[in-house]
Structures are given as C-alpha cells and as structure tokens.
Design a protein around this motif. Structure first.
Motif, PDB file in Angstrom:
ATOM      1  N   UNK A 210       0.826  -1.201   0.000  1.00  0.00           N
ATOM      2  CA  UNK A 210       0.000   0.000   0.000  1.00  0.00           C
ATOM      3  C   UNK A 210       0.867   1.261   0.000  1.00  0.00           C
ATOM      4  N   UNK A 211       1.882   1.284   0.849  1.00  0.00           N
ATOM      5  CA  UNK A 211       2.773   2.448   0.917  1.00  0.00           C
ATOM      6  C   UNK A 211       3.519   2.640  -0.390  1.00  0.00           C
ATOM      7  N   UNK A 212       4.008   1.533  -0.960  1.00  0.00           N
ATOM      8  CA  UNK A 212       4.759   1.630  -2.208  1.00  0.00           C
ATOM      9  C   UNK A 212       3.854   2.095  -3.349  1.00  0.00           C
ATOM     10  N   UNK A 213       2.618   1.586  -3.380  1.00  0.00           N
ATOM     11  CA  UNK A 213       1.687   1.976  -4.441  1.00  0.00           C
ATOM     12  C   UNK A 213       1.362   3.461  -4.365  1.00  0.00           C
ATOM     13  N   UNK A 214       1.145   3.972  -3.129  1.00  0.00           N
ATOM     14  CA  UNK A 214       0.799   5.384  -2.971  1.00  0.00           C
ATOM     15  C   UNK A 214       1.904   6.295  -3.524  1.00  0.00           C
ATOM     16  N   UNK A 215       3.148   6.015  -3.160  1.00  0.00           N
ATOM     17  CA  UNK A 215       4.228   6.917  -3.564  1.00  0.00           C
ATOM     18  C   UNK A 215       4.529   6.762  -5.054  1.00  0.00           C
ATOM     19  N   UNK A 216       4.390   5.542  -5.616  1.00  0.00           N
ATOM     20  CA  UNK A 216       4.637   5.352  -7.039  1.00  0.00           C
ATOM     21  C   UNK A 216       3.553   6.014  -7.880  1.00  0.00           C
ATOM     22  N   UNK A 217       2.288   5.920  -7.415  1.00  0.00           N
ATOM     23  CA  UNK A 217       1.204   6.601  -8.134  1.00  0.00           C
ATOM     24  C   UNK A 217       1.464   8.098  -8.197  1.00  0.00           C
ATOM     25  N   UNK A 218       1.946   8.647  -7.095  1.00  0.00           N
ATOM     26  CA  UNK A 218       2.212  10.094  -7.067  1.00  0.00           C
ATOM     27  C   UNK A 218       3.373  10.453  -7.990  1.00  0.00           C
ATOM     28  N   UNK A 219       4.458   9.661  -7.977  1.00  0.00           N
ATOM     29  CA  UNK A 219       5.608   9.973  -8.818  1.00  0.00           C
ATOM     30  C   UNK A 219       5.289   9.834 -10.300  1.00  0.00           C
ATOM     31  N   UNK A 220       4.357   8.921 -10.658  1.00  0.00           N
ATOM     32  CA  UNK A 220       4.011   8.730 -12.068  1.00  0.00           C
ATOM     33  C   UNK A 220       3.265   9.912 -12.658  1.00  0.00           C
ATOM     34  N   UNK A 221       2.838  10.844 -11.803  1.00  0.00           N
ATOM     35  CA  UNK A 221       2.187  12.042 -12.304  1.00  0.00           C
ATOM     36  C   UNK A 221       3.158  12.971 -13.021  1.00  0.00           C
ATOM     37  N   UNK A 222       4.475  12.750 -12.826  1.00  0.00           N
ATOM     38  CA  UNK A 222       5.474  13.639 -13.423  1.00  0.00           C
ATOM     39  C   UNK A 222       6.117  12.931 -14.608  1.00  0.00           C
ATOM     40  N   UNK A 223       6.135  13.559 -15.778  1.00  0.00           N
ATOM     41  CA  UNK A 223       6.620  12.892 -17.005  1.00  0.00           C
ATOM     42  C   UNK A 223       8.137  12.782 -17.019  1.00  0.00           C
ATOM     43  N   UNK A 224       8.648  11.571 -16.915  1.00  0.00           N
ATOM     44  CA  UNK A 224      10.093  11.325 -16.990  1.00  0.00           C
ATOM     45  C   UNK A 224      10.303   9.843 -17.218  1.00  0.00           C
ATOM     46  N   UNK A 225      11.538   9.460 -17.511  1.00  0.00           N
ATOM     47  CA  UNK A 225      11.843   8.060 -17.816  1.00  0.00           C
ATOM     48  C   UNK A 225      12.231   7.256 -16.581  1.00  0.00           C
ATOM     49  N   UNK A 226      12.722   7.894 -15.545  1.00  0.00           N
ATOM     50  CA  UNK A 226      13.174   7.176 -14.351  1.00  0.00           C
ATOM     51  C   UNK A 226      12.484   7.744 -13.122  1.00  0.00           C
ATOM     52  N   UNK A 227      12.460   6.933 -12.072  1.00  0.00           N
ATOM     53  CA  UNK A 227      11.874   7.384 -10.802  1.00  0.00           C
ATOM     54  C   UNK A 227      12.668   8.534 -10.200  1.00  0.00           C
ATOM     55  N   UNK A 228      13.973   8.512 -10.381  1.00  0.00           N
ATOM     56  CA  UNK A 228      14.795   9.591  -9.864  1.00  0.00           C
ATOM     57  C   UNK A 228      14.465  10.917 -10.538  1.00  0.00           C
ATOM     58  N   UNK A 229      14.295  10.896 -11.859  1.00  0.00           N
ATOM     59  CA  UNK A 229      13.945  12.124 -12.578  1.00  0.00           C
ATOM     60  C   UNK A 229      12.559  12.617 -12.168  1.00  0.00           C
ATOM     61  N   UNK A 230      11.632  11.695 -11.943  1.00  0.00           N
ATOM     62  CA  UNK A 230      10.293  12.101 -11.492  1.00  0.00           C
ATOM     63  C   UNK A 230      10.363  12.763 -10.106  1.00  0.00           C
ATOM     64  N   UNK A 231      11.220  12.191  -9.257  1.00  0.00           N
ATOM     65  CA  UNK A 231      11.397  12.782  -7.924  1.00  0.00           C
ATOM     66  C   UNK A 231      11.923  14.218  -8.034  1.00  0.00           C
ATOM     67  N   UNK A 232      12.885  14.449  -8.911  1.00  0.00           N
ATOM     68  CA  UNK A 232      13.438  15.793  -9.078  1.00  0.00           C
ATOM     69  C   UNK A 232      12.404  16.739  -9.684  1.00  0.00           C
ATOM     70  N   UNK A 233      11.582  16.236 -10.642  1.00  0.00           N
ATOM     71  CA  UNK A 233      10.560  17.079 -11.244  1.00  0.00           C
ATOM     72  C   UNK A 233       9.481  17.477 -10.248  1.00  0.00           C
ATOM     73  N   UNK A 234       9.241  16.644  -9.261  1.00  0.00           N
ATOM     74  CA  UNK A 234       8.205  16.958  -8.269  1.00  0.00           C
ATOM     75  C   UNK A 234       8.579  18.164  -7.406  1.00  0.00           C
ATOM     76  N   UNK A 235       9.858  18.531  -7.401  1.00  0.00           N
ATOM     77  CA  UNK A 235      10.306  19.657  -6.576  1.00  0.00           C
ATOM     78  C   UNK A 235      10.424  19.328  -5.107  1.00  0.00           C
ATOM     79  N   UNK A 236      10.152  18.089  -4.725  1.00  0.00           N
ATOM     80  CA  UNK A 236      10.184  17.715  -3.313  1.00  0.00           C
ATOM     81  C   UNK A 236      11.584  17.745  -2.729  1.00  0.00           C
TER      82      UNK A 236
END
Length: 785
Positions: free
Chosen positions: A67-93
């Motif tokens: 559940x925890x993993x799904x929540x954070x992955x769903x949120x990161x997928x809102x940002x267009x990028x090829x990797x999870x790291x790039x999505x994290x940086x795009x989120x501005x968090x």
C-alpha cells in the motif's frame, strides 16, 4: 628571525578541501551503473524487490508495504520522466524538505508516503539530496539501507568504530554519515573519494550544522580499505602542505610578469636558509606590502629603480594599516625590502648574467631602519614589565589550576557513581546528574548541574579533561621554560636518565630541535618528574603503552612521524595531539576563572611564552649563572637570554648597594655588630624548639607561639607523615570529649571542640596532599626507570 630550523618541503595538494569555502552545495549526482537500471525498474519488479526487505513477511506486513509503495509510485508517475529519480526531481520535493509530497494529506496517509519513499531509497531507486536527508528523520531507513546494501562492509565499519573506544553514539553518527553519502552519490563505500567527503561537509555546514563525526568516519572507512592512496586521517588529507615559492608569490596578484619572476627566483634562493614560516612572511612583505602596493598606487611601474618621490610615498603608506591605525611592524617590512635590494646587488656581482639587470639603488637607507633598534628596546621593555607583573600572581594561577583539577576529579568520580537525577555533595556544594536533551545525542555523557544555584549544565568528563591538561601545561611550562612547540613535541622518549660519577641517577628531559635547530637536555627536578609521570599514567593505552600519533606542525605545515607524544587527549572521538591554540585557550580560561587581575583591577592573562620569561627570570635571580640559563633555554646568544630576564641592569644594582653601604655609616653601629654567644644560642634554640609531637612548627624566628601549643589548631604546623596515627588518636579523643560535652550541655566546650575538629580535618587534608606529592615523586622515578 627564524622560528624553526626545519625547512622540509612537502608537495601541495592538487585540490585543498580547506579552500572550498565557496564551493557549490552538491545535489544528487547522475546515476551510473546498476543504480541507473534501478531508477528505471518497472513497478511490478519493485514490488518483488520490496518483499525482500521485510524480516517478517506476514500477510499484514506485505499488505502495508504494498500500500505504501503503491501510494508513492502513483504520485511519482504524475510527473513525465523516464526514471523514478527524474520524477522525484521534477516533483520539486527535493528542495521542500519535510514539506515534500502532495499537500493536504492526513497524518496516516503521509506516514504511508514516507514509508514508501523509504523503500525506494533502500532499493536505490530514488536518491534525495543531502539537504533533504538532513531535514528528514529517517534513522530507520538508514538501518534498513545498511542491512540490504553492502551489509558485510557496513558491519565491518561498525566493528572498527566500536574498536576505537568511542561511545555508541559516535559510531552510529559516523555510520549514518557514510550511509547518507552512499544514498546521495550512489557509490559503493570503497569508491568514495576525498571530494565526496568535502561535498558532504559543504552541504552540512550550509544547514548550520557541524561535521564533527566526519574525521571519525574518514578513519574507519580508510581502515576497511576505502579512500585508496589517501593518508590515514582526514586532517592529513586536507592539509595544505607547504606552497612552492611561485605559489607563495602568486597569492598576491602582480601585473608585471618580469618583476613577478624575479620575486619568485629570489624567494626560491632564500628558501634554503629560511624556515617555511619566515619564507611565507618574506613573500607576503615583498609581493604584497612592497611591490603590490606600488602597482596599486603607481599603475604601469616596471622597474626596481624607484624614483625618490615614489619611494617616499610608499614608505609613508606602509607605516599605516588599511584601517588607519599605525603599523607597528613596518620596520620589518623596511628590513625585508632592504635585504632584497642588497642581496640582488651582491648576487649581480657573483652571477651577473642572471641578476645584474635587477641591481638597483636601495630605497631604504640606514636612517630608515635606525628606529628598529629603538622599537626593539621598547618591545623588550614591555615584555620585561609584563614579566614583572605576572611573577607575583603566578602562585595564584598555580593554586587555581590545582584546585580546579582536584574539584573536577571529585566531580567526575561522583558523577560516574551517581544515577540519572541523583544529587550528591562536593565541597559543600550540591550537584545533580542530569539527562540528555534528546535520545540520540551523547547518551553516555556525564552531564551535571548545580542543585543549589540554577546554571548551565556541563560535562564532568570534559571539565576534568580540561582541568588536567591546564594543570599539566602550566606545570611543565613553568618548570622547564620550553617553547610551546617544544612542549607539544615532548614524547615518552624525551625522558632519559644520567648516571652521575657519584652513582646517583639524574633524570633528564630531552628537548627536540626547534627555533635554534639545536637539541638540548635539561635536568628534571622531582616535582617535574612527578608531573610527567602523572601524564604518562593518564595517556597509556590498554597495552600499557603511550599511543603513537602524528603531530601537525601548523607553522611548518607538515606532519611528523608517529611518536608517543605526551600531550595527547581524545578530541572529536579520537586521540589527537593537543594544539598550541588549545593550550592558549585553556590558560586564558583559567586566568578568567581565577579572577587574576593587576593592581588597578585590569584582568591578566598568561600565554605559554610568559612562563618561559618567568622561568628565565627566576633562575637568574635565584643565582644561576646566565650562561647556564642560556643553555637551559636553548639560546645561542647571551644577549637573547638577558633580554628575557626581567631584572635591573647590573650597574644599577651595584650602585644601589653602594648607596646602602654608605647609608649604614649614618646608622647606629649597634645594628651591625656581631651577635653575642647568647643571641646566637637563642637563634639556634629557636629551630630546636620548633620540633613538636605532630611535626615541625614553621613560625618565623623571633616570634613566640601564639596558640599556646595547641598545635592542631595552628596553621604554622607542618605535619610529619609518620605522625598521622597520633593525629587520628587526637581526633578520636576529641570526638569522645565532644560527645560528653554535648550530653552535659557544656556549650562553650562544645564550640571549642568543634573548632578543634575542623582544624583536625584540615590537617588530615594536608597529610593527603603530602602523601600524594610523595607518591608522585616515587612514581616519577619508576616511570623514568
């Protein structure tokens, strides 16, 4: 004048971390290798990898994790990028700290987001920056990261940290530091470089926090094979080393290349005769205060042959500091420039092809430097007056150091045996063992505070450590007259023995070459031996040996070989040789604590060199020939020793004695007659009558006993250690009499007996001090043996 004789050159570090004050604050670095693959791992594979992180994979635990993993992955997928790291940086968090992620979440939902992000960090899918990690409480994530990434190496690091005799929190802090570095950089531990540690330090300081554990982390990482081809300590790795002559000159920008080159060649020629510190001063005076100043005020100047007006204007400017105050050392600048010109003139005759084009009239005349001798005499007068001021208050400083050490030792012993929150009494003062401010900050520290008066708490171990090294520094400095660098270079090997022709063993203290580049040996009196023996007992390790440490010479900027230095103590979770600045701070702090002031109320402070001047003054005033004092001090010239001795000139003393002799002719002759047999017998009987049952009465000649032979109350009584049982008998008898007087209500007798018991307690303390001094003397002889 050179301060040291050593002129060893060391290579300059190609990148000095100490100079990176303006470096950028590092963020996440580009992913490389397997981390790049992890950052692009599909969701279903991440779920499988996450299951391996659970130590107890029950259905409920698996459900919560997914559940925890799904929540954070769903949120990161809102940002267009090829990797999870790039999505994290795009989120501005990464720049939002504790406010990262979607806004308006409930506490439970945010907790699931945090758990899910922690899983991604452990799997090396997302790598936050240092700033984000410093603002987040992820200690549990750090533990999980170490269990699932390079677990064997992290375990070895833990063993190395615990083996350094450090507290648990120090080892954990160092491991957390290395864990953060691994998370942010994506590197393996053994791939770290010095630059990675420098980046961490810069990021840590940017948040206003300290990096006290960084040297400790460096050492344990180096011990397990990391930081290849690097020195064993961070201080050695960051040491700037000695700069080359070209680097010394280039620190001060010079426009004319030809003049710059001649200054570099001149400094290079002088480097063979000067120590490094003097070479640095020479380069600064010539390149900055002389030629740099000329270029700033006379743009386009390109010749050492200065017009008279230019030279005169420069000499006026150099007398004043940039803030408008007079420069007290301008004569030193004049001498450096004069030496520069005269050396070039001499060398032009020896090697005209190289130097003749630079020979020019010297702008500094003899009249310009004539005031140097006057300033030297004024400086000597100030130093002698300072010595005459400090000599009378030295006993006060010594007593303050002894009292502080005695009190700190009692406090430390009591704090170690006290439980948290428990109160105890030391010297009529109540103290309380206090707790820590937070659960993970120095849980083993012995913090105490005064229970009677509100005040800040302090660390009993730190107070005792400071008190001991303050006392030790004062005792060695005042009994040897060594320079501060010589004091810190003392080792266990410095203690030697000499077998005199009479068969007597004489302890000797060997002083390493320093300012005069000459070794010397001085006799060690029993008191000095006792001090050195106490130091040795304190610093001996578990193997009953003094640990070997490298000492950094801040003046020469070189590290010495590993030696059993005497002045070493734990600092920043590891043993280090005490620095000269630390000794100065301890002396200043003690003088303030003791309230030592001049006759007009001005606070006085002691420097290490003050003890050298006091030592020379007291030895010469005590009758030691000045040429012997010069040997003890390591002076090559008797005039140097004479300048240290704060006494009146011999002619003044001789003429004053003549005046006293002439004055005697006008006084009654009865005052200067030979004593009669009766008077001489009375004088000798006085010393015989001073012998009493408990010891010796130290009352001066010609004074009667003022205490009616109640010696136990007399402050002039010096107890004999052999008479301690008699003193205890007197105490027992007095207590019996006190009990009887209290039963019979003889109040006057009670007050007198209580006063006697108070004095008996004082005498017992005197016995303990005498016994301790005796034990130290015997232990010193054994240590030297």
């Amino acid at each position: 004048m050179a301060r040291h004789g050593r002129t060893t050159r060391t290579p300059v570090s190609p990148r000095d971390p100490a100079l990176l004050a303006d470096a950028r604050i590092p963020g996440p670095r580009p992913s490389t290798g397997i981390n790049n693959e992890r950052a692009a791992t599909p969701r279903d594979e991440l779920a499988l990898l996450a299951k391996c992180l659970l130590s107890e994979p029950t259905d409920r635990n698996l459900w919560r994790q997914q559940l925890s993993l799904t929540r954070v992955l769903d949120w990161l997928e809102e940002f267009p990028a090829d990797t999870w790291q790039d999505r994290w940086l795009l989120s501005g968090s990464d720049d939002q700290g504790s406010a990262w992620g979607p806004q308006g979440l409930s506490a439970g939902t945010r907790s699931r987001f945090t758990t899910g992000l922690g899983i991604l960090i452990v799997l090396q899918v997302v790598r936050p920056s240092y700033g984000w990690l410093f603002g987040s409480r992820l200690l549990g994530v750090y533990d999980a990261y170490r269990r699932h990434n390079q677990a064997a190496l992290f375990s070895e690091l833990r063993e190395r940290a615990d083996g350094r005799e450090g507290c648990d929190e120090h080892a954990t802090d160092a491991l957390n530091l290395l864990t953060r570095m691994s998370i942010v950089t994506g590197k393996d531990l053994l791939d770290f470089e010095l630059e990675d540690l420098t980046d961490y330090a810069q990021a840590r300081r940017a948040t206003g926090r300290t990096v006290a554990s960084l040297p400790f982390a460096y050492e344990i990482l180096h011990a397990v094979g990391g930081l290849k081809d690097s020195p064993p300590t961070l201080r050695q790795a960051q040491a700037r080393g000695q700069l080359t002559p070209a680097e010394l000159v280039d620190r001060h920008p010079i426009t004319d290349r030809a003049v710059r080159d001649v200054l570099v060649h001149y400094i290079a020629e002088r480097s063979g005769a000067l120590d490094y510190g003097s070479l640095v001063n020479q380069a600064q005076m010539l390149a900055d205060l002389f030629w740099g100043d000329l270029e700033r005020h006379h743009p386009g100047i390109a010749s050492l042959n200065l017009p008279d007006t230019v030279a005169q204007e420069w000499k006026q400017r150099v007398r004043v500091l940039p803030d408008g105050r007079p420069r007290r050392t301008y004569h030193g600048v004049f001498l450096a420039v004069r030496s520069f010109y005269l050396d070039l003139l001499q060398w032009s005759m020896e090697d005209p092809a190289r130097w003749a084009q630079w020979a020019a009239p010297c702008p500094i005349s003899e009249a310009d430097i004539r005031g140097y001798l006057k300033e030297t005499r004024h400086r000597q007068a100030r130093m002698q007056q300072r010595t005459r001021t400090l000599v009378p208050v030295l006993p006060q400083l010594v007593r303050a150091a002894e009292d502080r050490l005695h009190r700190a030792t009692l406090l430390l012993d009591a704090a170690r045996s006290a439980k948290l929150g428990e109160e105890f009494t030391i010297e009529d003062r109540r103290y309380r063992r206090t707790g820590r401010k937070c659960s993970n900050w120095r849980p083993t520290a012995l913090f105490i505070t005064q229970a009677d008066e509100p005040g800040p708490r302090f660390d009993a171990e730190c107070e005792e450590n400071n008190a001991f090294w303050t006392w030790a520094g004062i005792e060695v400095l005042r009994r040897t007259g060594t320079r501060i660098e010589e004091l810190l270079e003392l080792t266990h090997l410095s203690l030697r023995q000499y077998q005199a022709p009479t068969g007597e063993t004489v302890p000797l203290l060997q002083i390493s070459p320093s300012k005069t580049d000459r070794e010397r040996v001085i006799p060690a009196d029993p008191d000095l031996v006792a001090v050195l023996a106490r130091i040795i007992r304190r610093i001996k390790g578990p193997a009953e040996r003094v640990p070997l440490l490298n000492r950094y010479d801040g003046y020469e900027r070189v590290f010495g070989p590993p030696l059993p230095h005497l002045f070493q103590c734990p600092s920043q979770h590891r043993l280090q040789v005490i620095s000269a600045n630390r000794i100065r701070e301890l002396l200043t702090d003690l003088a303030l604590r003791a309230g030592i002031v001049d006759v007009d109320g001005t606070p006085l402070r002691f420097t290490p060199h003050d003890f050298r001047r006091i030592f020379s003054t007291e030895t010469v005033n005590g009758g030691l020939p000045i040429h012997i004092a010069a040997k003890l001090l390591g002076h090559l010239d008797l005039n140097t020793t004479q300048a240290y001795v704060a006494v009146y000139p011999e002619e003044v003393i001789r003429h004053y004695r003549q005046f006293v002799d002439q004055r005697r002719t006008h006084r009654p002759s009865e005052e200067y007659r030979e004593p009669s047999d009766t008077e001489w017998q009375e004088f000798r009987d006085h010393f015989s009558l001073r012998k009493v049952a408990l010891g010796t009465c130290d009352r001066p000649y010609g004074t009667p006993c003022q205490h009616e032979n109640a010696c136990v109350r007399c402050p002039m009584l010096r107890l004999d250690l052999a008479q301690e049982p008699r003193l205890l008998e007197i105490e027992t008898n007095t207590r019996k009499r006190l009990g009887e007087a209290q039963r019979m209500q003889w109040l006057g007798e009670v007050a007198g007996l209580q006063e006697s018991l108070r004095h008996i307690a004082t005498k017992k303390q005197q016995v303990e001090r005498l016994r301790e001094q005796s034990d130290h003397g015997e232990a010193g002889e054994n240590a030297l043996g």
